[in-house]
Design a protein around this motif. Sequence first.
Motif, short mmCIF file in Angstrom:
data_model
loop_
_atom_site.label_atom_id
_atom_site.label_comp_id
_atom_site.label_asym_id
_atom_site.label_seq_id
_atom_site.Cartn_x
_atom_site.Cartn_y
_atom_site.Cartn_z
N THR A 158 41.17 51.07 38.75
CA THR A 158 42.53 51.48 38.45
C THR A 158 43.43 50.26 38.29
OG1 THR A 158 43.26 51.56 40.75
CG2 THR A 158 42.14 53.52 39.88
N THR A 159 44.69 50.50 37.97
CA THR A 159 45.64 49.40 37.85
C THR A 159 45.90 48.73 39.20
OG1 THR A 159 47.43 51.00 38.08
CG2 THR A 159 46.81 50.36 35.84
N ASP A 160 45.67 49.47 40.28
CA ASP A 160 45.86 48.90 41.62
C ASP A 160 44.62 48.17 42.12
OD1 ASP A 160 47.68 51.88 42.60
OD2 ASP A 160 48.40 49.99 41.75
N GLY A 161 43.57 48.16 41.30
CA GLY A 161 42.36 47.47 41.71
C GLY A 161 41.40 48.31 42.52
N VAL A 162 41.68 49.60 42.62
CA VAL A 162 40.77 50.49 43.33
C VAL A 162 39.56 50.75 42.44
CG1 VAL A 162 40.47 52.76 44.35
CG2 VAL A 162 42.64 51.55 44.61
N THR A 163 38.39 50.60 43.02
CA THR A 163 37.16 50.75 42.24
C THR A 163 36.34 51.93 42.74
OG1 THR A 163 36.00 49.21 43.70
CG2 THR A 163 37.03 48.29 41.72
#
Length: 122
Positions: A52-57
Amino acid sequence: QVQLLESGGDLVQPGGSLRLSCAASGSIKSIGFMGWYRQTPGKEREQVAAVTTDGVTRYAESVKDRFIISRDDNRNSVYLQMNNLNPEDTAVYYCTMRCRTGPGWGSWSDYWGLGTQVTVSS
């Protein structure tokens, strides 16, 4: 229009590593979701990894602890580091991105690359 171009697919021996890259070009205002999918003949395309844009993978169970997805928003790019590859990883790998090309929520669309072949074989 937005174009995605994958690279890095190759023939590799079992236990080897590859790094896939995907760069987006065109009239892009911003990018949200980025992901990698793969497909083999006769099977549905499956999600391998996403960020995601927040870096959640998130990862498919079959690639957890072996693959790492990362993104570089300055380069409009997403990467997939694939380690300890096995023959079951053989597939065409596609990247996808959700891109905004204009003002407003209606200008978000999903775009796909043409794919890059990964073959794992001795």
